[in-house]
Write a protein that holds these residues in place. Sequence first.
Motif, PDB file in Angstrom:
ATOM      1  N   LEU A   1       0.826  -1.209   0.000  1.00 44.97           N
ATOM      2  CA  LEU A   1       0.000   0.000   0.000  1.00 44.97           C
ATOM      3  C   LEU A   1       0.857   1.255   0.000  1.00 44.97           C
ATOM      4  CD1 LEU A   1      -2.755  -1.079   2.550  1.00 44.97           C
ATOM      5  CD2 LEU A   1      -2.937  -0.979   0.060  1.00 44.97           C
ATOM      6  N   ILE A   2       1.967   1.223   0.728  1.00 42.51           N
ATOM      7  CA  ILE A   2       2.873   2.368   0.731  1.00 42.51           C
ATOM      8  C   ILE A   2       3.398   2.623  -0.679  1.00 42.51           C
ATOM      9  CG2 ILE A   2       5.160   3.143   1.492  1.00 42.51           C
ATOM     10  CD1 ILE A   2       4.552   1.785   4.200  1.00 42.51           C
ATOM     11  N   LYS A   3       3.785   1.563  -1.364  1.00 47.04           N
ATOM     12  CA  LYS A   3       4.356   1.725  -2.705  1.00 47.04           C
ATOM     13  C   LYS A   3       3.321   2.204  -3.721  1.00 47.04           C
ATOM     14  CE  LYS A   3       7.916  -1.799  -2.108  1.00 47.04           C
ATOM     15  NZ  LYS A   3       8.460  -3.070  -2.637  1.00 47.04           N
ATOM     16  N   MET A   4       2.062   2.013  -3.446  1.00 49.26           N
ATOM     17  CA  MET A   4       1.032   2.487  -4.365  1.00 49.26           C
ATOM     18  C   MET A   4       0.810   3.985  -4.259  1.00 49.26           C
ATOM     19  SD  MET A   4      -1.962  -0.347  -4.704  1.00 49.26           S
ATOM     20  CE  MET A   4      -2.503   0.442  -6.210  1.00 49.26           C
ATOM     21  N   ASP A   5       1.304   4.619  -3.187  1.00 49.80           N
ATOM     22  CA  ASP A   5       1.093   6.051  -2.999  1.00 49.80           C
ATOM     23  C   ASP A   5      -0.388   6.421  -3.062  1.00 49.80           C
ATOM     24  OD1 ASP A   5       3.801   6.712  -2.668  1.00 49.80           O
ATOM     25  OD2 ASP A   5       4.108   6.727  -4.821  1.00 49.80           O
ATOM     26  N   VAL A   6      -1.215   5.696  -2.327  1.00 51.06           N
ATOM     27  CA  VAL A   6      -2.644   6.000  -2.299  1.00 51.06           C
ATOM     28  C   VAL A   6      -3.006   6.949  -1.163  1.00 51.06           C
ATOM     29  CG1 VAL A   6      -3.356   3.882  -3.462  1.00 51.06           C
ATOM     30  CG2 VAL A   6      -3.128   3.903  -0.964  1.00 51.06           C
ATOM     31  N   GLY A   7      -2.021   7.573  -0.570  1.00 46.79           N
ATOM     32  CA  GLY A   7      -2.297   8.593   0.432  1.00 46.79           C
ATOM     33  C   GLY A   7      -2.268   8.112   1.869  1.00 46.79           C
ATOM     34  N   MET A   8      -1.814   6.883   2.129  1.00 45.23           N
ATOM     35  CA  MET A   8      -1.756   6.386   3.495  1.00 45.23           C
ATOM     36  C   MET A   8      -0.686   7.136   4.291  1.00 45.23           C
ATOM     37  SD  MET A   8      -1.444   2.466   4.860  1.00 45.23           S
ATOM     38  CE  MET A   8       0.224   2.198   4.268  1.00 45.23           C
ATOM     39  N   GLU A   9      -1.039   7.545   5.512  1.00 42.53           N
ATOM     40  CA  GLU A   9      -0.106   8.250   6.382  1.00 42.53           C
ATOM     41  C   GLU A   9       0.071   7.571   7.730  1.00 42.53           C
ATOM     42  OE1 GLU A   9      -0.227  12.754   5.839  1.00 42.53           O
ATOM     43  OE2 GLU A   9      -2.163  12.158   5.003  1.00 42.53           O
ATOM     44  N   ILE A  10      -0.894   6.745   8.113  1.00 44.63           N
ATOM     45  CA  ILE A  10      -0.800   5.989   9.358  1.00 44.63           C
ATOM     46  C   ILE A  10      -1.211   4.555   9.071  1.00 44.63           C
ATOM     47  CG2 ILE A  10      -1.792   5.662  11.663  1.00 44.63           C
ATOM     48  CD1 ILE A  10      -2.030   8.717  11.845  1.00 44.63           C
ATOM     49  N   ALA A  11      -0.369   3.608   9.501  1.00 47.17           N
ATOM     50  CA  ALA A  11      -0.690   2.188   9.364  1.00 47.17           C
ATOM     51  C   ALA A  11      -0.532   1.526  10.725  1.00 47.17           C
ATOM     52  CB  ALA A  11       0.222   1.519   8.338  1.00 47.17           C
ATOM     53  N   PHE A  12      -1.342   0.501  10.949  1.00 48.48           N
ATOM     54  CA  PHE A  12      -1.340  -0.197  12.236  1.00 48.48           C
ATOM     55  C   PHE A  12      -1.445  -1.690  11.996  1.00 48.48           C
ATOM     56  CE2 PHE A  12      -3.391  -2.248  15.802  1.00 48.48           C
ATOM     57  CZ  PHE A  12      -2.863  -1.637  16.925  1.00 48.48           C
ATOM     58  N   THR A  13      -0.736  -2.462  12.808  1.00 52.86           N
ATOM     59  CA  THR A  13      -0.960  -3.896  12.860  1.00 52.86           C
ATOM     60  C   THR A  13      -0.528  -4.382  14.233  1.00 52.86           C
ATOM     61  OG1 THR A  13      -0.732  -5.995  11.667  1.00 52.86           O
ATOM     62  CG2 THR A  13       1.261  -4.631  11.901  1.00 52.86           C
ATOM     63  N   GLU A  14      -0.609  -5.687  14.463  1.00 49.57           N
ATOM     64  CA  GLU A  14      -0.365  -6.200  15.806  1.00 49.57           C
ATOM     65  C   GLU A  14       0.175  -7.617  15.744  1.00 49.57           C
ATOM     66  OE1 GLU A  14      -4.324  -5.656  17.222  1.00 49.57           O
ATOM     67  OE2 GLU A  14      -5.051  -7.562  16.386  1.00 49.57           O
ATOM     68  N   CYS A  15       0.737  -8.059  16.856  1.00 47.69           N
ATOM     69  CA  CYS A  15       1.197  -9.440  16.971  1.00 47.69           C
ATOM     70  C   CYS A  15       1.008  -9.890  18.411  1.00 47.69           C
ATOM     71  CB  CYS A  15       2.652  -9.591  16.539  1.00 47.69           C
ATOM     72  SG  CYS A  15       3.832  -8.564  17.453  1.00 47.69           S
ATOM     73  N   GLY A  16       0.775 -11.172  18.603  1.00 44.87           N
ATOM     74  CA  GLY A  16       0.575 -11.717  19.935  1.00 44.87           C
ATOM     75  C   GLY A  16       1.730 -12.613  20.340  1.00 44.87           C
ATOM     76  N   GLY A  17       1.518 -13.386  21.409  1.00 47.21           N
ATOM     77  CA  GLY A  17       2.533 -14.332  21.850  1.00 47.21           C
ATOM     78  C   GLY A  17       3.476 -13.807  22.905  1.00 47.21           C
ATOM     79  N   TRP A  18       3.172 -12.667  23.525  1.00 46.47           N
ATOM     80  CA  TRP A  18       4.105 -12.044  24.470  1.00 46.47           C
ATOM     81  C   TRP A  18       3.735 -12.278  25.927  1.00 46.47           C
ATOM     82  CZ3 TRP A  18       8.352 -10.702  22.035  1.00 46.47           C
ATOM     83  CH2 TRP A  18       8.271 -10.373  20.673  1.00 46.47           C
ATOM     84  N   ASP A  19       2.677 -13.018  26.193  1.00 44.72           N
ATOM     85  CA  ASP A  19       2.225 -13.254  27.562  1.00 44.72           C
ATOM     86  C   ASP A  19       2.916 -14.507  28.105  1.00 44.72           C
ATOM     87  OD1 ASP A  19       0.840 -12.693  29.862  1.00 44.72           O
ATOM     88  OD2 ASP A  19      -1.070 -13.498  29.160  1.00 44.72           O
ATOM     89  N   THR A  20       4.144 -14.342  28.567  1.00 46.57           N
ATOM     90  CA  THR A  20       5.044 -15.466  28.854  1.00 46.57           C
ATOM     91  C   THR A  20       4.995 -15.882  30.321  1.00 46.57           C
ATOM     92  OG1 THR A  20       6.826 -13.821  29.032  1.00 46.57           O
ATOM     93  CG2 THR A  20       6.611 -14.991  26.947  1.00 46.57           C
TER      94      THR A  20
END
Length: 423
Positions: free
Chosen positions: A270-289
């Motif tokens: 999406l960044i390479k498409m230059d469609v106007g994105m300025e904020i992106a978010f994602t997540e990952c789990g597995g940290w509750d050790t």
Amino acid sequence: MVTRRAFLKNGGLALFGVGLLGGIPPFIAEAAAREKVFRLYKKNKILVCIFQRGAMDGLMAVTPYADPYLQTARPTLFMTPAKTGNTSPLIDLDGRFGLHPALQAFEPVFRDKRLAIVHGIGSPNNTRSHFDAQDYMESGTPFDKATPSGWLNRAVGLLGHDALTPFAAVSLTSAMPRSLYGDNPAVAIANLQDFTIQMRGNPAAVNLTAKSFEDLYDQTSPGLLKEAGQESFEAMKMLQKTDTKNYKPAGGAQYPNSPLGNALKQIAQLIKMDVGMEIAFTECGGWDTHYGQGTTNGVFARSATDLSQAVMAFWTDLGTYQDEVTVMTMTEFGRTVHQNGTGGTDHGRGSCNFILGNDTAGGIVHGSIKPLTVENLEDGRDLPVTTDFRSVFSEVADRHLRIAGEKVLFPGWSGAVAGVMNV
């Protein structure tokens, strides 16, 4: 007359009505990085946030290995930079802190002063509830559960312009994260490829999407159509037609086949498409050790390997777009200094985070950690929070996205910035 912001908000609602993945409007498709991709927008500065859900053990990720009290507190979890037997050692960063070997992919950018680390970061609210701590961090108001918006959504509103695209803020998650709740445009996409397959197999849905957007487009004034509506509609059409299967990451980047790896690969597209994105978010789990945390192997090492390899594949894939992007991780709190009876660590307070970008004050472990004696620990058990997360988040957003308004981003906060950015 319909305002530009109303156009985008109403357009999002219209598109929401024809979403095919659990009510989420996943209408963005992958972009193949080819020479002749039509560029709708100029390159924007882009902030990519990764939430490490479950509370990462910052003392294992970036270990103050010279502290003798930590070794006593963690008899089977403690690691050093010394090579002993078949165990991979910590990567010595500065004579005091060592990077976990599962995070070794981060070492080159740390040495190159493009990766900054903040230790002792966390929330001033001492809750040890995952749900509450995540909610407070994503809303940006650690003592107010009633805040309706998230800090990243407020950041969209401070970008200094009305977004000309519905893709200003995009979350590669199955549902909208708390940090993007609010009145400003934001979309959540579960999986680009699945959506494209369904859209192409359902012409009625494609036509309905186009019709609902064009109907709204037709209700606006001619000037507004030219400035916002036409560009947004063209972006929609372009994204729906792109090939989702044949994207080839640049620079030989190899993403791990994991939810985080797949999400970051799609953000890169999406960044390479230059469609106007300025904020992106994602997540990952597995940290509750809580148990079986391990050292070079185990729950922590698997999550850390995935994080570092996914982020560095993304960074490599960006190529010339690296100048426009800053990546920042976050986690709701850290883990106890002492290990528990099941070879793990329990809910704690301070942790650490990573900030990757060409304008970071990299090659430094920022923050303050005192010797880990009982009297220096919060409640006699936890690494104290010495850096308020708002001092880091505010500085990164302000300096990278060129926005000013920390009192809007983080209502009620007036602290100093952490010094993690060069500009």
